[in-house]
Design a protein around this motif. Structure first.
Motif, mmCIF file in Angstrom:
data_model
loop_
_atom_site.group_PDB
_atom_site.id
_atom_site.type_symbol
_atom_site.label_atom_id
_atom_site.label_comp_id
_atom_site.label_asym_id
_atom_site.label_seq_id
_atom_site.Cartn_x
_atom_site.Cartn_y
_atom_site.Cartn_z
ATOM 1 N N ARG A 275 0.835 -1.122 -0.059
ATOM 2 C CA ARG A 275 0.342 -0.390 -0.260
ATOM 3 C C ARG A 275 0.159 0.899 -0.287
ATOM 4 O O ARG A 275 0.559 1.962 -0.263
ATOM 5 N N LYS A 276 2.109 1.486 -0.093
ATOM 6 C CA LYS A 276 2.801 2.354 0.987
ATOM 7 C C LYS A 276 3.269 2.846 -0.499
ATOM 8 O O LYS A 276 3.355 4.546 -1.226
ATOM 9 N N ARG A 277 4.271 1.954 -1.151
ATOM 10 C CA ARG A 277 4.450 2.092 -2.822
ATOM 11 C C ARG A 277 3.366 2.138 -3.405
ATOM 12 O O ARG A 277 3.374 3.307 -4.606
ATOM 13 N N LEU A 278 2.657 1.368 -3.787
ATOM 14 C CA LEU A 278 1.188 2.133 -4.559
ATOM 15 C C LEU A 278 0.656 4.006 -4.153
ATOM 16 O O LEU A 278 0.540 4.800 -5.363
ATOM 17 N N THR A 279 0.953 3.992 -3.073
ATOM 18 C CA THR A 279 0.561 5.250 -2.756
ATOM 19 C C THR A 279 1.593 6.129 -3.042
ATOM 20 O O THR A 279 1.064 7.359 -3.228
ATOM 21 N N GLU A 280 3.139 6.228 -2.600
ATOM 22 C CA GLU A 280 4.119 6.978 -3.295
ATOM 23 C C GLU A 280 3.993 7.696 -4.715
ATOM 24 O O GLU A 280 4.251 8.452 -4.821
ATOM 25 N N LEU A 281 3.698 6.449 -5.901
ATOM 26 C CA LEU A 281 2.887 6.718 -6.975
ATOM 27 C C LEU A 281 2.168 7.229 -8.044
ATOM 28 O O LEU A 281 2.641 8.135 -7.574
ATOM 29 N N LEU A 282 1.018 7.378 -6.342
ATOM 30 C CA LEU A 282 -0.008 8.338 -6.364
ATOM 31 C C LEU A 282 0.924 9.530 -6.130
ATOM 32 O O LEU A 282 0.183 10.862 -6.697
#
Length: 494
Positions: A275-282
């Motif tokens: 979830r952290k990696r996904l949010t960082e990309l967003l």
């Protein structure tokens, strides 16, 4: 059947006869008889990933088990064939493993047989020691808002079925002439639909998307796709792989509102790594100025896509004649709680978005198969304990009908292995009584003949497969799927 399809079929059948491929394959052509076998007879309903993974584990773990797989379509593989995006061919490689399972001596495939009408559940229970339901989720969750029956409003299930060649959806023919599309939901399927609508035709030409769908996308006037969710950036349901594909999609640019990400950085330290990696990309897309090749590509893009958060649909707006969709009205929401448990609550504000096409990707839904099988209408699953159907000895379930329409193919594999282990445990402990021989599919010969049903064997499917690959090869595609069930049956039975 179209003249085009008929010509293809006749030409291909001639090739089969000349090459010898049409000779009877004794392994796969089912010869029903009255004989019985002392082995453990297991029936699996549904030939998607759940069905084949369950069969694989049973056959590998117990040499005395014979598995029959029943499928209502003439072709196997379920959502691997009809649900996986055309531009994700690597995901479809599991078909190779499933084919190996189908080729085993103790496994038989019966396509074109609908359980519940062609054969009843009671008849299956009499013929088999164990029946395992793996028929997936054929329904869609309703939006429950006014206007959802208007022309131009589709479920993602039907829309995906259309571009993937599901016979039931071959005539969907969505109108792609408007400049804006709204997709409700922010999971992987929602992003699949957005990506197919916005992908350059040159890329799609190399996939197994149906030709009719490819022609529609080529003529599309769509310039903007809005992907809407009820909750916020920390609750989007897609994976980083799908999001990255959207960000890198040629000819398009992402449009995210940086205000949606204010204060989110502080929450990153407390969330799981995926979830952290996904949010960082967003956050990177939303809050940083693009540079280098991204800047050049986005500046030249003729199409765009966006993620719209904290919006809940309340009405589909019609055109002046009241027949087609012209837009959608949203209630603006806010979040109560945090993380995965955060709930969207109404703020009293509303917002409208103009569009000519709406695709609802809010979830698939399993349907009851028979009055004699317990079914939880609220959850859309068969009540079970690790795959054992509650209060119904000898009946099991696996896949989406067991746990709900969540997870990826690997999730289904693990889930199916769990169900298979339960069956094996019940055989070993004699909870499942296998002391008396059961006839398996041999008992169904008369019933199917009487009801005018001719099953399609796996070798019959392989004739269909070979024609599809041949048709695709001639136009530079991996395959061109047959869309007409009658044409499939004609070819399979030749």
């Amino acid at each position: 059947m179209s003249a085009y399809c008929s010509r293809w079929t006749l030409r291909f059948l001639n090739r089969l006869c000349v090459s010898g491929l049409a000779k009877t394959n004794n392994k796969h052509v089912q010869h029903f008889s009255s004989q019985t076998s002392p082995s453990v007879q297991v029936c699996i309903v549904g030939s998607g990933p759940a069905g084949f993974y369950t069969a694989q584990h049973l056959l590998k773990s117990h040499k005395g088990i014979h598995v029959d797989i029943f499928e209502k379509l003439p072709v196997p593989f379920g959502l691997v064939r009809f649900g996986v995006a055309p531009d994700h061919p690597e995901v479809k490689n599991v078909i190779n493993t499933f084919t190996q399972t189908a080729h085993l001596e103790r496994c038989e495939f019966f396509g074109n047989v609908t359980i519940g009408s062609d054969i009843t559940m009671e008849e299956l229970k009499m013929a088999y020691h164990a029946v395992i339901l793996c028929y997936g989720a054929e329904g869609s969750r309703s939006l429950g808002v006014p206007g959802e029956k208007l022309s131009g409003v589709y479920s993602a299930k039907d829309f995906v079925g259309w571009y993937n060649g599901l016979p039931a959806n071959k005539d969907l023919n969505p109108d792609l002439s408007s400049d804006a599309v709204v997709i409700l939901g922010q999971g992987n399927v929602a992003l699949d639909v957005a990506r197919i609508l916005l992908s350059p035709v040159e890329l799609l030409k190399k996939t197994d998307i149906t030709q009719a769908s490819l022609d529609s996308v080529a003529a599309s006037k769509i310039k903007r796709v809005v992907i809407v969710g009820r909750r916020g950036p920390l609750q989007v349901a897609c994976t980083i792989k799908e999001l990255r594909e959207m960000v890198n999609l040629p000819g398009t640019k992402p449009v995210l509102d940086r205000r949606d990400f204010e204060g989110i950085k502080d929450a990153l330290k407390d969330i799981a790594r995926p979830r952290k990696r996904l949010t960082e990309l967003l956050m990177k897309v939303a809050m940083e100025e693009p540079s280098g090749r991204d800047a050049e590509r986005w500046a030249a893009a003729s199409q765009e896509w966006s993620l719209r958060f904290l919006r809940s649909p309340i009405k589909i707006l019609p055109t002046a004649d009241g027949k087609k969709v012209a837009g959608i009205r949203f209630a603006v929401t806010t979040l109560e709680g945090s993380g995965e448990n955060a709930k969207a609550v109404l703020t009293g504000q509303e917002e409208e978005v103009s569009c000519g096409l709406i695709v609802s990707s809010i979830g698939y839904k399993s349907l009851p198969i028979d009055d004699g099988v317990p079914f939880d209408e609220t959850q859309g699953v068969i009540p079970n304990d690790m795959g054992r159907v509650c209060q119904t000895p000898g009946l099991y379930c696996s896949g989406w009908v067991k746990r709900g329409p969540t997870g990826v193919i690997a999730t289904t594999m693990n889930d199916s292995f769990e169900t298979a282990r339960c069956v094996l445990e019940d055989i070993d402990s004699r909870v499942l009584d296998c002391s008396m021989a059961k006839p398996g599919h041999h008992a169904l010969r008369g019933l199917l003949e009487k009801r005018g049903v001719t099953p399609v064997s796996f070798s019959g499917w392989e004739k269909i497969d070979a024609l599809e690959v041949t048709r695709g090869d001639e136009i530079g595609k991996p395959r061109e799927k047959l869309l007409d069930v009658q044409e499939m049956l004609q070819l399979a039975r030749a």
